[in-house]
Write a protein that holds these residues in place. Sequence first.
Motif, PDB file in Angstrom:
ATOM      1  N   ARG A 370      27.187 123.525 -48.162  1.00 47.80           N
ATOM      2  CA  ARG A 370      26.919 122.693 -46.982  1.00 47.80           C
ATOM      3  C   ARG A 370      28.129 121.824 -46.652  1.00 47.80           C
ATOM      4  O   ARG A 370      28.473 121.648 -45.473  1.00 47.80           O
ATOM      5  CB  ARG A 370      25.686 121.821 -47.245  1.00 47.80           C
ATOM      6  N   ALA A 371      28.769 121.289 -47.689  1.00 50.28           N
ATOM      7  CA  ALA A 371      29.963 120.465 -47.458  1.00 50.28           C
ATOM      8  C   ALA A 371      31.085 121.289 -46.833  1.00 50.28           C
ATOM      9  O   ALA A 371      31.808 120.811 -45.946  1.00 50.28           O
ATOM     10  CB  ALA A 371      30.429 119.848 -48.781  1.00 50.28           C
ATOM     11  N   THR A 372      31.234 122.541 -47.273  1.00 47.01           N
ATOM     12  CA  THR A 372      32.255 123.417 -46.700  1.00 47.01           C
ATOM     13  C   THR A 372      32.010 123.659 -45.224  1.00 47.01           C
ATOM     14  O   THR A 372      32.927 123.583 -44.397  1.00 47.01           O
ATOM     15  CB  THR A 372      32.290 124.769 -47.445  1.00 47.01           C
ATOM     16  N   ALA A 373      30.766 123.944 -44.874  1.00 49.45           N
ATOM     17  CA  ALA A 373      30.431 124.192 -43.467  1.00 49.45           C
ATOM     18  C   ALA A 373      30.680 122.952 -42.613  1.00 49.45           C
ATOM     19  O   ALA A 373      31.219 123.043 -41.502  1.00 49.45           O
ATOM     20  CB  ALA A 373      28.965 124.624 -43.361  1.00 49.45           C
ATOM     21  N   THR A 374      30.298 121.785 -43.130  1.00 51.37           N
ATOM     22  CA  THR A 374      30.513 120.547 -42.380  1.00 51.37           C
ATOM     23  C   THR A 374      31.995 120.294 -42.163  1.00 51.37           C
ATOM     24  O   THR A 374      32.412 119.847 -41.083  1.00 51.37           O
ATOM     25  CB  THR A 374      29.869 119.366 -43.134  1.00 51.37           C
ATOM     26  N   MET A 375      32.811 120.583 -43.173  1.00 54.81           N
ATOM     27  CA  MET A 375      34.260 120.427 -43.047  1.00 54.81           C
ATOM     28  C   MET A 375      34.814 121.358 -41.970  1.00 54.81           C
ATOM     29  O   MET A 375      35.573 120.931 -41.093  1.00 54.81           O
ATOM     30  CB  MET A 375      34.933 120.716 -44.386  1.00 54.81           C
ATOM     31  N   HIS A 376      34.437 122.623 -41.996  1.00 51.73           N
ATOM     32  CA  HIS A 376      34.923 123.569 -40.985  1.00 51.73           C
ATOM     33  C   HIS A 376      34.492 123.158 -39.585  1.00 51.73           C
ATOM     34  O   HIS A 376      35.248 123.328 -38.622  1.00 51.73           O
ATOM     35  CB  HIS A 376      34.405 124.974 -41.295  1.00 51.73           C
ATOM     36  N   ALA A 377      33.286 122.620 -39.465  1.00 51.96           N
ATOM     37  CA  ALA A 377      32.774 122.243 -38.151  1.00 51.96           C
ATOM     38  C   ALA A 377      33.450 120.993 -37.598  1.00 51.96           C
ATOM     39  O   ALA A 377      33.548 120.814 -36.385  1.00 51.96           O
ATOM     40  CB  ALA A 377      31.260 122.017 -38.227  1.00 51.96           C
ATOM     41  N   ALA A 378      33.933 120.123 -38.501  1.00 59.21           N
ATOM     42  CA  ALA A 378      34.553 118.873 -38.050  1.00 59.21           C
ATOM     43  C   ALA A 378      35.887 119.113 -37.368  1.00 59.21           C
ATOM     44  O   ALA A 378      36.287 118.367 -36.459  1.00 59.21           O
ATOM     45  CB  ALA A 378      34.742 117.931 -39.239  1.00 59.21           C
ATOM     46  N   ALA A 379      36.586 120.157 -37.784  1.00 54.46           N
ATOM     47  CA  ALA A 379      37.968 120.360 -37.346  1.00 54.46           C
ATOM     48  C   ALA A 379      38.034 121.318 -36.170  1.00 54.46           C
ATOM     49  O   ALA A 379      38.363 122.491 -36.315  1.00 54.46           O
ATOM     50  CB  ALA A 379      38.802 120.891 -38.509  1.00 54.46           C
ATOM     51  N   ASP A 380      37.725 120.818 -34.979  1.00 52.56           N
ATOM     52  CA  ASP A 380      37.755 121.688 -33.802  1.00 52.56           C
ATOM     53  C   ASP A 380      38.099 120.878 -32.570  1.00 52.56           C
ATOM     54  O   ASP A 380      38.839 119.894 -32.654  1.00 52.56           O
ATOM     55  CB  ASP A 380      36.425 122.441 -33.649  1.00 52.56           C
ATOM     56  N   ASP A 381      37.542 121.256 -31.430  1.00 56.22           N
ATOM     57  CA  ASP A 381      37.900 120.598 -30.172  1.00 56.22           C
ATOM     58  C   ASP A 381      37.466 119.137 -30.120  1.00 56.22           C
ATOM     59  O   ASP A 381      37.894 118.396 -29.239  1.00 56.22           O
ATOM     60  CB  ASP A 381      37.316 121.368 -28.977  1.00 56.22           C
ATOM     61  N   THR A 382      36.619 118.696 -31.057  1.00 56.39           N
ATOM     62  CA  THR A 382      36.204 117.292 -31.084  1.00 56.39           C
ATOM     63  C   THR A 382      37.015 116.462 -32.068  1.00 56.39           C
ATOM     64  O   THR A 382      36.763 115.284 -32.240  1.00 56.39           O
ATOM     65  CB  THR A 382      34.712 117.188 -31.466  1.00 56.39           C
ATOM     66  N   GLY A 384      40.183 115.657 -31.941  1.00 54.00           N
ATOM     67  CA  GLY A 384      41.287 114.913 -31.350  1.00 54.00           C
ATOM     68  C   GLY A 384      42.598 115.658 -31.387  1.00 54.00           C
ATOM     69  O   GLY A 384      43.616 115.175 -30.891  1.00 54.00           O
ATOM     70  N   GLU A 385      42.623 116.858 -31.974  1.00 54.09           N
ATOM     71  CA  GLU A 385      43.824 117.682 -32.031  1.00 54.09           C
ATOM     72  C   GLU A 385      43.643 118.913 -31.144  1.00 54.09           C
ATOM     73  O   GLU A 385      42.544 119.444 -31.025  1.00 54.09           O
ATOM     74  CB  GLU A 385      44.108 118.122 -33.468  1.00 54.09           C
ATOM     75  N   SER A 386      44.733 119.364 -30.527  1.00 51.70           N
ATOM     76  CA  SER A 386      44.662 120.471 -29.564  1.00 51.70           C
ATOM     77  C   SER A 386      44.920 121.835 -30.190  1.00 51.70           C
ATOM     78  O   SER A 386      44.808 122.854 -29.515  1.00 51.70           O
ATOM     79  CB  SER A 386      45.686 120.239 -28.439  1.00 51.70           C
ATOM     80  N   LEU A 387      45.228 121.872 -31.481  1.00 51.17           N
ATOM     81  CA  LEU A 387      45.607 123.138 -32.109  1.00 51.17           C
ATOM     82  C   LEU A 387      44.436 124.107 -32.205  1.00 51.17           C
ATOM     83  O   LEU A 387      44.623 125.327 -32.121  1.00 51.17           O
ATOM     84  CB  LEU A 387      46.184 122.865 -33.501  1.00 51.17           C
ATOM     85  N   VAL A 388      43.234 123.600 -32.376  1.00 54.14           N
ATOM     86  CA  VAL A 388      42.029 124.439 -32.432  1.00 54.14           C
ATOM     87  C   VAL A 388      41.106 123.971 -31.302  1.00 54.14           C
ATOM     88  O   VAL A 388      40.201 123.176 -31.511  1.00 54.14           O
ATOM     89  CB  VAL A 388      41.334 124.322 -33.807  1.00 54.14           C
ATOM     90  N   PRO A 389      41.322 124.490 -30.077  1.00 54.96           N
ATOM     91  CA  PRO A 389      40.652 123.946 -28.899  1.00 54.96           C
ATOM     92  C   PRO A 389      39.308 124.602 -28.574  1.00 54.96           C
ATOM     93  O   PRO A 389      39.026 124.947 -27.434  1.00 54.96           O
ATOM     94  CB  PRO A 389      41.674 124.216 -27.789  1.00 54.96           C
ATOM     95  N   PHE A 390      38.473 124.806 -29.591  1.00 52.97           N
ATOM     96  CA  PHE A 390      37.162 125.403 -29.368  1.00 52.97           C
ATOM     97  C   PHE A 390      36.221 124.931 -30.469  1.00 52.97           C
ATOM     98  O   PHE A 390      36.656 124.327 -31.452  1.00 52.97           O
ATOM     99  CB  PHE A 390      37.257 126.929 -29.356  1.00 52.97           C
ATOM    100  N   SER A 391      34.943 125.192 -30.308  1.00 50.78           N
ATOM    101  CA  SER A 391      33.957 124.805 -31.301  1.00 50.78           C
ATOM    102  C   SER A 391      33.990 125.804 -32.460  1.00 50.78           C
ATOM    103  O   SER A 391      33.570 126.945 -32.308  1.00 50.78           O
ATOM    104  CB  SER A 391      32.553 124.770 -30.693  1.00 50.78           C
ATOM    105  N   THR A 392      34.495 125.359 -33.605  1.00 52.61           N
ATOM    106  CA  THR A 392      34.608 126.277 -34.741  1.00 52.61           C
ATOM    107  C   THR A 392      33.238 126.704 -35.253  1.00 52.61           C
ATOM    108  O   THR A 392      33.048 127.864 -35.630  1.00 52.61           O
ATOM    109  CB  THR A 392      35.410 125.645 -35.887  1.00 52.61           C
ATOM    110  N   GLU A 393      32.267 125.771 -35.272  1.00 51.15           N
ATOM    111  CA  GLU A 393      30.961 126.150 -35.795  1.00 51.15           C
ATOM    112  C   GLU A 393      30.298 127.227 -34.935  1.00 51.15           C
ATOM    113  O   GLU A 393      29.643 128.141 -35.463  1.00 51.15           O
ATOM    114  CB  GLU A 393      30.039 124.934 -35.947  1.00 51.15           C
ATOM    115  N   ARG A 394      30.501 127.166 -33.625  1.00 52.01           N
ATOM    116  CA  ARG A 394      29.912 128.194 -32.751  1.00 52.01           C
ATOM    117  C   ARG A 394      30.624 129.531 -32.938  1.00 52.01           C
ATOM    118  O   ARG A 394      29.981 130.586 -32.944  1.00 52.01           O
ATOM    119  CB  ARG A 394      29.980 127.745 -31.299  1.00 52.01           C
ATOM    120  N   ALA A 395      31.939 129.484 -33.084  1.00 50.42           N
ATOM    121  CA  ALA A 395      32.684 130.730 -33.286  1.00 50.42           C
ATOM    122  C   ALA A 395      32.297 131.385 -34.613  1.00 50.42           C
ATOM    123  O   ALA A 395      32.071 132.603 -34.683  1.00 50.42           O
ATOM    124  CB  ALA A 395      34.188 130.448 -33.248  1.00 50.42           C
ATOM    125  N   ILE A 396      32.207 130.587 -35.670  1.00 48.71           N
ATOM    126  CA  ILE A 396      31.848 131.129 -36.981  1.00 48.71           C
ATOM    127  C   ILE A 396      30.400 131.613 -36.981  1.00 48.71           C
ATOM    128  O   ILE A 396      30.084 132.690 -37.516  1.00 48.71           O
ATOM    129  CB  ILE A 396      32.076 130.066 -38.077  1.00 48.71           C
TER     130      ILE A 396
END
Length: 441
Positions: A370-382, A384-396
């Motif tokens: 669960r912690a791994t999933a939360t970490m992956h979901a945190a690092a996306d378009d929300t 504040g960084e533009s490098l990953v400009p999409f919702s990672t949780e939705r893509a995964i």
Amino acid sequence: MSVPQLNDEHRGEEILAVFDTAFGELLAADPAAFRVKFRKMAASAFAFYRGTACLFYHDLDAEKRGGPYLDERTSRVWIHGDLHAENFGTYLDANGRLIFNVNDFDEAYVGPFTWDLKRFAASVALIGYAKALGDEQITELVEVYAGAYRERIHALATGAKSDEVPPFTLDTAQGPLLDALRDARSLTRFGLLDSMTEIRDFERRFAPGGGSIELDAATRYKVLAAFDGYLETLPEASLDRPDSYRVKDVVGRRGIGIGSAGLPSYNILLEGHTDALENDVVIYIKQAQTPAVSRHITDSAIRDYFQHEGHRTVISQRALQQHADPWLGWTELGGAGQLVAEVSPYAVDLDWGDIDDPEEIAAVVADLGRATATMHAAADDTSGESLVPFSTERAIDAAIAADEDGFAGLLVDFAHSYGARARADHQTFVDLFRNGRIPGL
């Protein structure tokens, strides 16, 4: 992934070549530190695995051209880079809450999300083997991890509110995670300061010995100049009391851990948020390393996004870790990127030493999924960084949904095959080391 079956001699040469690429320059500069590092790695297959992310990604290199569950988006999400079962622990977040989560972001980068999951799954196989669990029990543990990850990713992708997927805190954690949080809560800033410093002439200073290295005037000047550069990288909220950053003392240190061998570092003693001596703060400046995964990701947009490795480490941690350490920043020293963060009195790593009951192990592994999933979901378009400009949780979530039945099996197969490979590699490494075949040592 099927791990190639190589004879010991061929594999030994391959391991030496990978080590030369990953460690050669640092090893040449400080062979003594690497002798310590390699002795620690020789202690067990898991310790060897911890210290050889470079070899792991070398073996996964073929997947940079694709693989199950990887597409244009899921191949370029923010990943931890060294996600094994011991890289979890406690920290005090920017809001003053004790959190149990993933830690140690030195290897973080942008790449395929499955690489994190596979690295963790193989570590479960190694821990399970060390605890004399059978193959079927290890399979069940990896399935538990995969299921918990899948469930949490789906919940986040379908709009679950934050209070429905809370972080692991003193109020929500259970078992060994709660034990770690309680241990962290029992620690104090005064205890940390007492172990590193002393009071001389009514002011706190670093105590001599204990691994501290007194700096000459020229080096001290360079470190303080680097500190000034670091201040410019902090969020405005961290600078609400400028006197907090008044420098009281500086000492050098040398990293000798499994991950930091040969890397010079410095500790700086600061005033802290009040004039009281028990509220002083120790931060460290450490040369950031090239992440192992970056050697196998050729996307120039990712590489060019970062000023240097210190910048990369901090930006990655801020993306992956919600409410990160307010002292976290970066700077340059001697032409190399540096990571700057607090030496936290509240950091307690997950201790697997007393986690032996299979049911308890399974409960912990589920929480880490669960912690791994939360970490992956945190690092996306929300983030504040533009490098990953999409919702990672939705893509995964969408990628896994395309083949629900195969997801856990992919990780199980990899865990068993790479766990066996790591155990064999460990023995090969020990033989190379004890017979003086590692160049430079």
